[in-house]
Scaffold this motif. Structure first.
Motif, PDB file in Angstrom:
ATOM      1  N   CYS A   1       0.980   7.505  -4.196  1.00 42.55           N
ATOM      2  CA  CYS A   1      -0.301   8.157  -4.655  1.00 42.55           C
ATOM      3  C   CYS A   1      -0.708   9.419  -3.977  1.00 42.55           C
ATOM      4  CB  CYS A   1      -1.539   7.198  -4.674  1.00 42.55           C
ATOM      5  SG  CYS A   1      -1.433   5.477  -5.618  1.00 42.55           S
TER       6      CYS A   1
ATOM      7  N   GLN B   1      -6.882   2.709  -5.981  1.00 41.74           N
ATOM      8  CA  GLN B   1      -6.974   4.052  -5.534  1.00 41.74           C
ATOM      9  C   GLN B   1      -8.163   4.798  -6.522  1.00 41.74           C
ATOM     10  OE1 GLN B   1      -5.335   5.830  -3.302  1.00 41.74           O
ATOM     11  NE2 GLN B   1      -5.108   3.892  -2.445  1.00 41.74           N
TER      12      GLN B   1
ATOM     13  N   SER C   1       0.209   9.239  -9.493  1.00 45.52           N
ATOM     14  CA  SER C   1       0.682   7.772  -9.337  1.00 45.52           C
ATOM     15  C   SER C   1       2.013   7.770  -9.791  1.00 45.52           C
ATOM     16  CB  SER C   1      -0.084   6.812 -10.077  1.00 45.52           C
ATOM     17  OG  SER C   1       0.424   5.510  -9.859  1.00 45.52           O
TER      18      SER C   1
ATOM     19  N   LEU D   1      -3.217   0.841  -8.376  1.00 49.13           N
ATOM     20  CA  LEU D   1      -3.954   1.614  -9.085  1.00 49.13           C
ATOM     21  C   LEU D   1      -5.185   1.655  -9.075  1.00 49.13           C
ATOM     22  CD1 LEU D   1      -3.370   4.481 -10.507  1.00 49.13           C
ATOM     23  CD2 LEU D   1      -2.892   2.969 -12.469  1.00 49.13           C
TER      24      LEU D   1
END
Length: 233
Positions: free
Chosen positions: A229, A8, A122, A5
């Motif tokens: 994502c 991203q 997400s 995460l």
């Protein structure tokens, strides 16, 4: 998953930008609190009162600045439109929730509507393309055979839930204007570890191996969980 995460977020937003984050089905608030500590403005949505109590207790022990950056809302993730205006968030998390939702498409579409243009969605889901792996590795051959032709399974809590296939979710994300940008596997090597297993001394090496496998074919395709994502157009 947290590392994925962060990767991203770092690749999509300027360094130091305070993001508006919505965590739907936040549970005890692990990810929400982590992102609040990182400086982001976080709203967590959860309907389970026990989980909310745990999240509030964890938040109460944080410095005032972090407490001010996190808001907790009791509610159903399918009702985001009741609580928030469309486009209100830069990042929307929905981790470990879809497996409990019989018809996930309306929920996912509602989450996408919460995103501002260019925002990041997400999702963490059970991998429906690898359901036979866990029973197969544990020697449950009948369970492994049955798992090939279904997306239903019984989880470790004894609940009958559902999994999602990568191809299906990819089509769903494209159809709601938040096409898939990247995907990872989660729990490639460690899924069969028993609950309560002691954390090994070389946990950083373990995490490095899991992280590498989670972004590498063919390993990520057989992970227990998928981290998808999408980016709002």
């Amino acid at each position: 998953m947290a590392r994925q995460l962060d990767e991203q977020i770092a690749g999509r937003f300027p360094v130091g930008q305070r993001l508006r984050v919505l965590d739907v089905g936040m549970g005890q608030g692990t990810q929400a609190l982590r992102l609040a500590r990182a400086g982001h403005q976080v709203t967590g949505v959860e309907q389970d009162t026990t989980m909310i109590s745990a999240a509030r207790e964890a938040l109460s022990g944080q410095p005032e600045g972090i407490r001010e950056r996190m808001r907790i809302v009791q509610g159903d993730g399918r009702d985001t439109g009741v609580h928030f205006l469309p486009g209100s968030f830069d990042v929307v998390l929905c981790h470990g929730v879809l497996m409990y939702v019989e018809e996930p498409d309306p929920l996912v579409a509602g989450l996408a509507r919460m995103l501002a243009p260019g925002g990041l969605l997400s999702l963490l889901v059970r991998n429906g393309d690898a359901l036979a792996l866990r029973p197969g590795l544990s020697g449950d051959w009948a369970g492994a055979l049955a798992a090939f032709d279904t997306t239903s399974y019984r989880n470790r809590l004894g609940l009958d839930v559902r999994a999602d296939r990568l191809g299906t979710l990819t089509s769903t994300l494209a159809g709601i204007g938040a096409p898939l940008h990247a995907w990872y596997g989660v729990r490639v090597f460690t899924d069969t570890a028993a609950d309560g297993t002691e954390i090994p001394a070389d946990v950083e090496t373990l995490l490095a191996a899991e992280e590498r496998a989670g972004r590498t074919d063919p390993y990520r395709g057989v992970a227990a969980l998928l981290h998808l994502c999408g980016v709002r157009g």
